[in-house]
Motif scaffolding. Structure first.
Motif, PDB file in Angstrom:
ATOM      1  N   CYS A  71       9.381  -5.315   8.241  1.00  0.00           N
ATOM      2  CA  CYS A  71       9.491  -6.092   7.002  1.00  0.00           C
ATOM      3  C   CYS A  71       9.097  -5.297   5.765  1.00  0.00           C
ATOM      4  O   CYS A  71       9.321  -5.745   4.651  1.00  0.00           O
ATOM      5  CB  CYS A  71       8.590  -7.318   7.049  1.00  0.00           C
ATOM      6  SG  CYS A  71       9.207  -8.649   8.076  1.00  0.00           S
ATOM      7  N   TYR A 143      -2.033 -12.536  11.531  1.00  0.00           N
ATOM      8  CA  TYR A 143      -2.484 -11.517  12.495  1.00  0.00           C
ATOM      9  C   TYR A 143      -3.977 -11.686  12.777  1.00  0.00           C
ATOM     10  O   TYR A 143      -4.754 -10.744  12.577  1.00  0.00           O
ATOM     11  CB  TYR A 143      -2.209 -10.105  11.955  1.00  0.00           C
ATOM     12  CG  TYR A 143      -0.741  -9.772  11.804  1.00  0.00           C
ATOM     13  CD1 TYR A 143      -0.007  -9.234  12.862  1.00  0.00           C
ATOM     14  CD2 TYR A 143      -0.070 -10.009  10.608  1.00  0.00           C
ATOM     15  CE1 TYR A 143       1.339  -8.943  12.729  1.00  0.00           C
ATOM     16  CE2 TYR A 143       1.283  -9.722  10.467  1.00  0.00           C
ATOM     17  CZ  TYR A 143       1.979  -9.187  11.531  1.00  0.00           C
ATOM     18  OH  TYR A 143       3.316  -8.905  11.402  1.00  0.00           O
ATOM     19  N   LEU A 222      -6.913  -0.920   9.968  1.00  0.00           N
ATOM     20  CA  LEU A 222      -5.669  -1.209   9.245  1.00  0.00           C
ATOM     21  C   LEU A 222      -5.903  -1.283   7.739  1.00  0.00           C
ATOM     22  O   LEU A 222      -5.117  -0.745   6.952  1.00  0.00           O
ATOM     23  CB  LEU A 222      -5.050  -2.517   9.768  1.00  0.00           C
ATOM     24  CG  LEU A 222      -3.700  -2.902   9.163  1.00  0.00           C
ATOM     25  CD1 LEU A 222      -2.668  -1.787   9.331  1.00  0.00           C
ATOM     26  CD2 LEU A 222      -3.161  -4.182   9.800  1.00  0.00           C
TER      27      LEU A 222
HETATM   28  C1  HEC Z   1       8.261 -11.221   8.757  1.00  0.00           C
HETATM   29  C2  HEC Z   1       8.098 -10.153   7.793  1.00  0.00           C
HETATM   30  C3  HEC Z   1       6.720  -9.523   7.602  1.00  0.00           C
HETATM   31  C4  HEC Z   1       5.973  -8.834   8.535  1.00  0.00           C
HETATM   32  C5  HEC Z   1       6.273  -8.596  10.000  1.00  0.00           C
HETATM   33  C6  HEC Z   1       4.829  -8.334   7.825  1.00  0.00           C
HETATM   34  N1  HEC Z   1       4.886  -8.690   6.504  1.00  0.00           N
HETATM   35 FE1  HEC Z   1       3.577  -8.165   5.034  1.00  0.00          FE
HETATM   36  N2  HEC Z   1       4.591  -9.294   3.705  1.00  0.00           N
HETATM   37  C7  HEC Z   1       5.732 -10.008   3.968  1.00  0.00           C
HETATM   38  C8  HEC Z   1       6.110 -10.765   2.772  1.00  0.00           C
HETATM   39  C9  HEC Z   1       7.301 -11.685   2.647  1.00  0.00           C
HETATM   40  C10 HEC Z   1       5.148 -10.469   1.784  1.00  0.00           C
HETATM   41  C11 HEC Z   1       5.064 -11.036   0.338  1.00  0.00           C
HETATM   42  C12 HEC Z   1       4.233 -12.320   0.348  1.00  0.00           C
HETATM   43  C13 HEC Z   1       2.784 -12.063   0.642  1.00  0.00           C
HETATM   44  O1  HEC Z   1       2.105 -11.380  -0.143  1.00  0.00           O
HETATM   45  O2  HEC Z   1       2.298 -12.522   1.692  1.00  0.00           O
HETATM   46  C14 HEC Z   1       4.220  -9.526   2.399  1.00  0.00           C
HETATM   47  C15 HEC Z   1       3.149  -8.957   1.733  1.00  0.00           C
HETATM   48  C16 HEC Z   1       2.321  -7.979   2.253  1.00  0.00           C
HETATM   49  C17 HEC Z   1       1.305  -7.254   1.505  1.00  0.00           C
HETATM   50  C18 HEC Z   1       1.031  -7.397   0.019  1.00  0.00           C
HETATM   51  C19 HEC Z   1       1.930  -6.443  -0.734  1.00  0.00           C
HETATM   52  C20 HEC Z   1       1.868  -6.566  -2.230  1.00  0.00           C
HETATM   53  O3  HEC Z   1       2.109  -5.536  -2.902  1.00  0.00           O
HETATM   54  O4  HEC Z   1       1.596  -7.648  -2.738  1.00  0.00           O
HETATM   55  C21 HEC Z   1       0.706  -6.405   2.385  1.00  0.00           C
HETATM   56  C22 HEC Z   1      -0.420  -5.430   2.088  1.00  0.00           C
HETATM   57  C23 HEC Z   1       1.327  -6.603   3.678  1.00  0.00           C
HETATM   58  N3  HEC Z   1       2.312  -7.554   3.553  1.00  0.00           N
HETATM   59  C24 HEC Z   1       0.948  -5.936   4.831  1.00  0.00           C
HETATM   60  C25 HEC Z   1       1.528  -6.173   6.079  1.00  0.00           C
HETATM   61  C26 HEC Z   1       1.039  -5.578   7.290  1.00  0.00           C
HETATM   62  C27 HEC Z   1      -0.106  -4.596   7.394  1.00  0.00           C
HETATM   63  C28 HEC Z   1       1.827  -6.064   8.303  1.00  0.00           C
HETATM   64  C29 HEC Z   1       1.686  -5.803   9.781  1.00  0.00           C
HETATM   65  C30 HEC Z   1       0.393  -6.159  10.374  1.00  0.00           C
HETATM   66  C31 HEC Z   1       2.822  -6.936   7.709  1.00  0.00           C
HETATM   67  N4  HEC Z   1       2.598  -6.991   6.361  1.00  0.00           N
HETATM   68  C32 HEC Z   1       3.824  -7.571   8.398  1.00  0.00           C
HETATM   69  C33 HEC Z   1       6.438 -10.004   5.149  1.00  0.00           C
HETATM   70  C34 HEC Z   1       6.025  -9.428   6.341  1.00  0.00           C
END
Ligand code: HEC
Length: 247
Positions: A71, A143, A222
């Motif tokens: 993602c 997670y 992490l």
């Molecule tokens: C199904 C897709 C998906 C997966 C898998 C996923 N993310 Fe995300 N992530 C997102 C989305 C959509 C956002 C934006 C919304 C939010 O901030 O939650 C995001 C936001 C973030 C942000 C904030 C980024 C910013 O600049 O605001 C971080 C850091 C992040 N993810 C880390 C991770 C990590 C580490 C993992 C694995 C453990 C992970 N993500 C797995 C979809 C995903």
């Protein structure tokens, strides 16, 4: 009429089709590959890029294990909109110690190449346990298991494996001294494989990334990794003309 005739002739003649397809592919290939022979180095020379510490490296392994790359990309492209949103475009040098690199190809969430320092450790911990608790519209999965203890017993082996791909983690005194010259003493100590586990634990305790100082969790690793992303190169000290030939 003439156009249609030649096209049809080539498409219905397997021999010609093969020969001309190969020709078209080789021209395309040469145009892409030939300029690389004229460059001394395809990686920019910038200060600050270093291998990951043992804790950051374990964090990176967890990032891969959990499939975060499905993602999130870690490559800011050299377009105006990208740079306004994420910062300076990614340099090849910034992922020269990344094996395999995490450039990614899909963005369900934002690019993470420069996420280091953007949020606090508490924000990351809370966000990873339950993203919706801090970003209500988020579709990122929870997670919560990342709060479980980190298995740090094999960190030296993991670094040894990376060493075979060219990451300069040191085993001998001579290699250690070389790293002192290149990365400074504090970092060189971190990259010394025989002390990997001790270094990992001390960084986790000093950093207290998950807010719990009594044990080292996967979350510590992490978050330590996320916090270093994009922070190694100081772009305020780099002039655009230093990079221009690689654009
Ligand atoms: C199904 C897709 C998906 C997966 C898998 C996923 N993310 Fe995300 N992530 C997102 C989305 C959509 C956002 C934006 C919304 C939010 O901030 O939650 C995001 C936001 C973030 C942000 C904030 C980024 C910013 O600049 O605001 C971080 C850091 C992040 N993810 C880390 C991770 C990590 C580490 C993992 C694995 C453990 C992970 N993500 C797995 C979809 C995903």
């Amino acid at each position: 009429m003439f156009k249609k005739f030649t096209h049809e002739k080539i498409e219905t003649n397997a021999g010609w089709l093969i020969v001309l397809t190969m020709f078209a592919i080789s021209v395309g290939g040469l145009v892409e590959i030939a300029p690389l022979f004229l460059l001394d180095d395809t990686i920019e020379k910038v200060d600050g890029v270093r291998p990951y510490s043992p804790l950051e490296q374990r964090g990176r392994d967890i990032y891969i294990r959990e499939g975060c790359y499905t993602c999130h990309s870690q490559m800011i492209r050299p377009f105006r909109d990208e740079q306004l949103r994420y910062g300076h475009y990614s340099l090849a040098a910034e992922s020269k110690y990344d094996h395999p690199f995490q450039w990614g190809s899909k963005r369900t969430g934002p690019d993470l190449a420069r996420v280091g320092g953007k949020y606090s450790n508490e924000w990351h911990t809370q966000h990873l346990i339950q993203p919706k608790s801090v970003v209500p519209e988020s579709v990122m999965p929870n997670y919560p298991w990342l709060m479980s203890p980190l298995d740090a017993s094999d960190v030296a082996d993991r670094m040894r494996a990376l060493r075979t791909t060219g990451v300069p983690y040191s085993l001998t005194q001579a290699e250690f001294e070389k790293n002192v010259k290149q990365f400074g003493e504090d970092h060189a100590r971190m990259f010394h494989i025989p002390n990997a586990q001790t270094n990992l634990v001390s960084q986790a305790q000093a950093g207290n990334y998950d807010g719990d100082n009594t044990s080292v969790s996967e979350m510590d690793a992490l978050v330590a990794y996320l916090q270093v992303l994009g922070t190694m190169v100081d772009f305020s000290k780099i002039k655009p003309e230093d990079l221009v030939k690689f654009r």
